[in-house]
Write a protein that holds these residues in place. Structure first.
Motif, short mmCIF file in Angstrom:
data_model
loop_
_atom_site.label_atom_id
_atom_site.label_comp_id
_atom_site.label_asym_id
_atom_site.label_seq_id
_atom_site.Cartn_x
_atom_site.Cartn_y
_atom_site.Cartn_z
N UNK A 173 57.62 30.71 -72.85
CA UNK A 173 56.65 30.68 -73.35
C UNK A 173 56.17 30.74 -74.19
N UNK A 174 56.27 31.80 -74.61
CA UNK A 174 55.28 32.16 -76.19
C UNK A 174 55.69 31.69 -77.49
N UNK A 175 57.39 31.26 -77.47
CA UNK A 175 57.70 30.28 -78.83
C UNK A 175 56.79 29.18 -78.32
N UNK A 176 57.67 28.51 -77.55
CA UNK A 176 56.75 27.13 -77.61
C UNK A 176 55.47 26.95 -78.13
N UNK A 177 54.37 27.88 -77.10
CA UNK A 177 53.08 28.08 -77.66
C UNK A 177 52.97 28.21 -79.49
N UNK A 178 54.35 29.14 -79.94
CA UNK A 178 53.67 29.15 -81.57
C UNK A 178 53.93 28.36 -81.46
N UNK A 179 55.45 27.87 -81.36
CA UNK A 179 56.16 26.22 -82.70
C UNK A 179 54.98 25.05 -82.50
N UNK A 180 54.61 24.66 -80.88
CA UNK A 180 53.09 23.48 -80.82
C UNK A 180 52.27 23.99 -81.43
N UNK A 181 51.77 24.81 -82.38
CA UNK A 181 50.69 24.94 -82.66
C UNK A 181 51.22 24.31 -84.63
N UNK A 182 52.01 25.48 -84.92
CA UNK A 182 52.59 24.86 -86.07
C UNK A 182 52.88 23.58 -86.16
N UNK A 183 53.69 23.05 -84.83
CA UNK A 183 53.77 21.34 -84.83
C UNK A 183 52.78 20.45 -85.20
N UNK A 184 51.48 20.92 -84.70
CA UNK A 184 50.23 20.07 -85.16
C UNK A 184 49.57 20.64 -86.19
N UNK A 185 49.63 21.36 -86.59
CA UNK A 185 49.12 22.10 -88.03
C UNK A 185 49.80 21.00 -89.17
N UNK A 186 50.61 20.76 -89.16
CA UNK A 186 51.34 20.51 -89.79
C UNK A 186 50.86 19.40 -91.19
N UNK A 187 50.45 18.44 -90.15
CA UNK A 187 49.84 17.92 -91.10
C UNK A 187 49.13 18.12 -92.65
N UNK A 188 48.03 19.03 -92.43
CA UNK A 188 47.83 19.68 -93.71
C UNK A 188 48.17 20.36 -94.47
N UNK A 189 49.81 20.76 -94.82
CA UNK A 189 50.44 20.54 -95.86
C UNK A 189 51.33 20.04 -96.42
N UNK A 190 51.49 18.98 -95.67
CA UNK A 190 52.67 17.82 -95.92
C UNK A 190 51.48 16.16 -96.67
N UNK A 191 52.09 15.59 -97.58
CA UNK A 191 52.02 14.10 -97.19
C UNK A 191 52.68 12.79 -96.24
N UNK A 192 52.00 11.55 -96.15
CA UNK A 192 53.10 11.20 -95.20
C UNK A 192 53.73 10.63 -96.59
N UNK A 193 54.61 11.02 -96.91
CA UNK A 193 55.68 10.24 -97.88
C UNK A 193 56.67 9.71 -97.25
N UNK A 194 56.79 10.36 -95.40
CA UNK A 194 58.38 9.81 -95.13
C UNK A 194 58.04 9.02 -94.46
N UNK A 195 56.85 8.77 -94.05
CA UNK A 195 55.92 7.87 -92.86
C UNK A 195 55.52 6.55 -94.07
N UNK A 196 55.36 6.65 -95.28
CA UNK A 196 55.59 5.23 -96.06
C UNK A 196 57.22 5.09 -95.91
N UNK A 197 58.08 5.80 -95.62
CA UNK A 197 59.61 5.46 -96.52
C UNK A 197 59.97 4.32 -95.11
#
Length: 330
Positions: free
Chosen positions: A43-67
């Protein structure tokens, strides 16, 4: 007008359901190794992973979405019925493989769904092979790169810590797995959430709600990152078991090497705008790590079952979406 908005709203909702299932289905990619090595409780692991799943947009451009949105099929051939059929194909296949605990690719299920609906509507000529070839190449290349990086990192790590005691190695790599799990969660959120962004953006574009130029609105980015994070938070325990211990037994040093190898591949692909499978990539890196000890350390029966799921994902999702499109049409 009201009916059109209701249809668009329903398809956006269905896209977010797919995004949620993607996170739910692929939660294993982010947390399987860190759970199996007992670095974090589930349960700690999923909270950890979910948080960084959410903030990933800060680090990446939307190039995959364009593809996804404009690189796989002729945008003129994409309409709400095509997108609805594509999402049904991806969701049905994702739920089937989740139920049987098979780490298939939600990303490739979506691509297969899109292919099936577009080809049924307009024929093979409507596909854009330049963009589609990126996906097809990634099916083979991403697990191979994950495996290669896994072998290199595990071998290098063994050499670096060759004079340390097993207890000391475990102590340090339990801490380092926090970093590697974070990188995998960022890579997963950065690449996978963008597939849903691309679907919603092309829906808005094809219905005249996005203006004259294709782009991904920021509100679309936020709701897609939230949906995949929420899905990860709910977990996918059947697949966690397969990924965490079904392929090979992992210790913290192996978990760190596998996660870092997978994250490296995901970061490269997202930077290049290639929609890869997080599942494929992590499975390849885990196999690579397992091979460093001995090929007997890898449960090849489980691995071969996963490979068959990879082979079947695109055509299976395509068939389901094709049937769905015909049902919707008639």
């Amino acid at each position: 007008m009201t009916t059109s908005l209701i249809i668009i709203g329903f398809i956006v909702f269905l896209a977010l359901v797919f995004d949620f299932i993607n996170g739910f289905h692929d939660a294993a990619n982010s947390i399987a190794t860190v759970v199996s090595t007992r670095v974090l409780k589930p349960h700690h692991a999923v909270i950890w992973a979910a948080f960084f799943n959410f903030i990933a947009f800060i680090f990446f451009e939307t190039k995959v979405a364009n593809t996804i949105g404009k690189g796989l099929a002729d945008p003129a051939m994409i309409d709400p019925r095509v997108l609805l059929a594509a999402l049904v194909g991806a969701i049905v296949w994702g739920l089937l493989t989740w139920y049987y605990g098979i780490p298939s690719s939600s990303s490739h299920a979506l691509v297969g769904g899109l292919i099936g609906a577009v080809v049924t509507k307009a024929g093979v000529s409507a596909l854009l092979w330049e963009g589609l070839s990126k996906v097809l190449v990634s099916i083979v290349l991403s697990p191979m790169l994950g495996m290669f990086f896994g072998i290199v990192l595990m071998s290098s790590t063994f050499w670096i810590v060759r004079k340390e005691t097993p207890r000391s190695v475990d102590k340090w790599f339990r801490k380092l797995q926090f970093l590697s799990a974070t990188l995998v969660s960022l890579g997963h959120g950065g690449n996978d959430a963008q597939k849903t962004m691309g679907i919603i953006a092309v829906l808005l574009f094809s219905t005249g709600n996005l203006g004259n130029e294709f782009h991904v609105p920021f509100w679309v980015v936020l709701i897609c990152q939230f949906a995949i994070g929420l899905g990860t938070l709910m977990g996918g325990w059947r697949i966690v078991k397969t990924m965490g211990s079904g392929i090979t037994k992992l210790k913290p040093v192996g978990g760190f090497s596998a996660e870092t190898a997978g994250a490296m591949t995901l970061f490269m692909a997202t930077h290049l705008g290639v929609p890869v499978s997080t599942t494929h990539t992590l499975t390849g890196s885990i196999v690579g790590v397992g091979m460093v000890g001995t090929t007997r350390s890898v449960r090849w029966g489980v691995a071969s079952r996963i490979v068959w799921a990879w082979v079947l994902t695109i055509p299976a999702a395509a068939v389901i979406s094709s049937i769905t499109w015909l049902v919707i049409r008639f």
